[in-house]
Design an enzyme around this catalytic site. Structure first.
Site, PDB file in Angstrom:
ATOM      1  N   THR A   5       0.822  -1.219   0.000  1.00  0.00           N
ATOM      2  CA  THR A   5       0.000   0.000   0.000  1.00  0.00           C
ATOM      3  C   THR A   5       0.850   1.260   0.000  1.00  0.00           C
ATOM      4  O   THR A   5       0.477   2.264  -0.605  1.00  0.00           O
ATOM      5  CB  THR A   5      -0.951  -0.018   1.224  1.00  0.00           C
ATOM      6  OG1 THR A   5      -1.843  -1.116   1.056  1.00  0.00           O
ATOM      7  CG2 THR A   5      -1.755   1.254   1.345  1.00  0.00           C
TER       8      THR A   5
HETATM    9  N1  LIG Z   1      -1.176  -2.009   4.084  1.00  0.00           N
HETATM   10  C1  LIG Z   1      -0.713  -2.856   3.172  1.00  0.00           C
HETATM   11  O1  LIG Z   1       0.378  -2.749   2.682  1.00  0.00           O
HETATM   12  C2  LIG Z   1      -1.624  -3.978   2.796  1.00  0.00           C
HETATM   13  C3  LIG Z   1      -1.244  -4.349   1.434  1.00  0.00           C
HETATM   14  N2  LIG Z   1      -2.112  -4.265   0.407  1.00  0.00           N
HETATM   15  C4  LIG Z   1      -0.123  -5.379   1.350  1.00  0.00           C
HETATM   16  O2  LIG Z   1       0.519  -5.424   0.333  1.00  0.00           O
HETATM   17  O3  LIG Z   1       0.114  -6.131   2.265  1.00  0.00           O
END
Ligand SMILES: NC(=O)C[C@H](N)C(=O)O
Length: 167
Positions: A18
């Site tokens: 993210t």
């Molecule tokens: N907050 C994050 O990074 C969650 C994410 N989508 C991940 O790659 O784990």
């Protein structure tokens, strides 16, 4: 293994997560950028000149999709770099798991300082967010910590075994 390390320089290894994402209105969720936003941010807002960091892009993935090959690439990138200080930007879901897995891939007596970090909100396009805060703390940790693998998050510096995960 290269022993003539450049102490001033930090290798930034990007993997996605993210922290390096944007909000996709069609998908109604965050998706990883095609090209990392990290170097532009640290040059522009932290005023870190590009002679002080080296960028290595491993992948741009949600951390649940990071596989053994990606981790091997990270380990190789660390071993081949002439930096002994490294920051790995990574998604939060598997950040602690992969910090533990990397520990088993690096040589037992490695002299590397490896700081994993990530964020709950993207670095660009969301304000305020935790990404710049976590990234900044990762820089300080990379400069000051003793050799080892750590996670810099929410103003704390963890060992890989300190927490199961962040969710
Ligand atoms: N907050 C994050 O990074 C969650 C994410 N989508 C991940 O790659 O784990």
């Amino acid at each position: 293994m290269n022993q003539n390390y450049n102490e001033e320089k930090i290798q930034i290894i990007v993997t996605g997560g993210t922290i390096d994402s944007y909000y996709d209105i069609d998908a109604c969720t965050t998706l990883c950028h095609q090209q990392t936003a990290i170097p532009e941010f640290i040059t522009k807002f932290a005023q870190i000149p590009d002679c002080e960091f080296e960028l290595t892009e491993i992948c741009m993935k949600d951390s649940r999709k990071i596989n053994h090959q990606d981790l091997e690439k990270i380990s190789t990138a660390i071993s081949l770099s002439n930096c002994n200080r490294h920051i790995i930007t990574h998604g939060t879901f598997t950040l602690f798991d992969n910090a533990r897995r990397l520990q088993t891939l690096l040589a037992h007596n490695h002299q590397q300082v490896v700081i994993f970090t990530g964020a709950m909100w993207p670095l660009v396009g969301f304000s305020p967010n935790d990404a710049g805060f976590n990234l900044g703390s990762a820089f300080i940790a990379a400069r000051l910590a003793q050799p080892g693998i750590y996670v810099a998050f929410n103003g704390k510096l963890y060992q890989p075994d300190d927490l199961e995960g962040l969710h």
